[in-house]
Enzyme design. Structure first.
Site, short mmCIF file in Angstrom:
data_model
loop_
_atom_site.label_atom_id
_atom_site.label_comp_id
_atom_site.label_asym_id
_atom_site.label_seq_id
_atom_site.Cartn_x
_atom_site.Cartn_y
_atom_site.Cartn_z
N SER A 113 -5.89 -5.92 4.02
CA SER A 113 -6.02 -5.92 2.49
C SER A 113 -7.53 -6.46 2.39
O SER A 113 -7.29 -6.36 1.15
CB SER A 113 -4.73 -6.95 2.18
OG SER A 113 -5.35 -8.35 2.78
N HIS A 134 -2.88 0.52 2.13
CA HIS A 134 -2.45 -0.83 1.87
C HIS A 134 -1.58 -1.24 0.98
O HIS A 134 -1.49 -0.63 -0.09
CB HIS A 134 -3.86 -1.61 0.47
CG HIS A 134 -3.44 -2.55 0.58
ND1 HIS A 134 -4.28 -3.45 -0.30
CD2 HIS A 134 -2.99 -4.11 1.95
CE1 HIS A 134 -3.80 -4.12 -0.25
NE2 HIS A 134 -2.77 -4.72 0.54
N GLU A 146 -2.81 1.40 -1.92
CA GLU A 146 -4.03 2.04 -2.46
C GLU A 146 -4.19 2.90 -0.77
O GLU A 146 -4.46 2.35 0.18
CB GLU A 146 -4.82 0.03 -2.08
CG GLU A 146 -4.42 -0.50 -3.02
CD GLU A 146 -5.09 -1.98 -3.43
OE1 GLU A 146 -5.97 -2.03 -4.39
OE2 GLU A 146 -5.42 -2.11 -2.05
N ASN A 185 -7.56 -6.87 -4.56
CA ASN A 185 -7.65 -7.74 -3.31
C ASN A 185 -9.22 -8.32 -4.15
O ASN A 185 -9.51 -10.10 -4.35
CB ASN A 185 -7.23 -7.85 -2.51
CG ASN A 185 -5.75 -8.23 -1.44
OD1 ASN A 185 -5.91 -9.07 -2.68
ND2 ASN A 185 -5.69 -7.47 -1.04
#
Length: 249
Positions: A113, A134, A146, A185
């Site tokens: 992540s 991801h 992602e 993130n």
């Protein structure tokens, strides 16, 4: 192939199996495999109870999964996704093993992540075959994936990963450059850390911070509740990765 059958890995295993993909699921011990099997079976049972899946589809998904403790059993896979905990040394060790066990032409992806993908890819002798895929927790529900390309990822590998996530698994794909945190993130973790700092300073109570962001910003979950759901160990790891990359408080 899916390496790791924890919270994230078991979700990816289930999503792939329900999509009709033959899955080789690997974890480190019989006990870990038993726990992963229970997660997948329990989630599929809930889907049947809610009318989202019929029993035949559940049985087909379970039959599509082969469980193992041996990474060498991944040798027949076209793609392997690592979904181990967010510990760089652990991921590097897994990728070295995969590099030795897999034949040429296999896409090797990490579900990290926040760790830069190139740091993991260079543990192999074939970084052009490595990318990030991801998923978001729970992988069975969250539509976003992602796809992260490094400076070394080949266009063919990027296309294969994107096509697998979108065309086979039915996910919405966003392609990202290889910077720590990628898109979600890189924006989300600093926000969550700021909420923690706000609570720590006594600015407002935890309940009021969460309620304010739900009612004032339209968030489905407050930042402190979300941090707890993600896990504070994962939050710390992600924050450290972001700080290493960007050197921002």
């Amino acid at each position: 192939g899916i390496v790791g059958a924890g919270a994230m890995g078991s979700g990816i295993i289930e999503v792939a199996a329900k999509a009709g993909v033959s899955v080789v699921a690997r974890d480190i011990s019989p006990e870990a495999i038993e726990a992963g099997q229970a997660r997948v079976a329990g989630s599929l049972a809930k889907a049947v109870e809610r009318g989202k899946l019929d029993e035949a589809a559940r049985d087909a998904a379970l039959a599509a999964i082969t469980w193992t403790t041996d990474l060498a059993d991944m040798a027949g896979c076209q793609m392997v996704i690592e979904a181990a905990p967010e510990i760089l040394e652990l991921k590097l060790a897994i990728f070295r093993e995969l590099d030795a066990a897999l034949p040429d032409g296999v896409v090797i992806a990490t579900n990290t992540s926040s760790i830069p993908i190139i740091d993991i890819a260079m543990a192999t002798g074939r970084p052009e075959w490595v990318c990030g895929i991801h998923f978001f927790n729970p992988a069975t529900v969250m539509k976003l994936v992602e796809i992260i390309e490094t400076q070394r990822t080949s266009p063919e590998v990027l296309a294969a990963a994107s096509g697998f996530a979108s065309d086979v698994l039915g996910k919405r794909v966003v392609v990202c450059k290889d910077r720590s945190g990628f898109v979600v993130n890189a924006l989300l973790v600093p926000f969550l850390c700021q909420a923690i700092a706000m609570y720590e300073s006594g600015h407002a109570s935890a309940d009021d911070i969460d309620e304010a962001m739900k009612l004032g910003a339209g968030h489905p979950m407050g930042p402190l509740a979300l941090s707890d759901m993600i896990g504070l160990d994962v939050m710390l790891s992600a924050a450290e990765s972001l700080h290493d990359e960007y050197q921002e408080r």
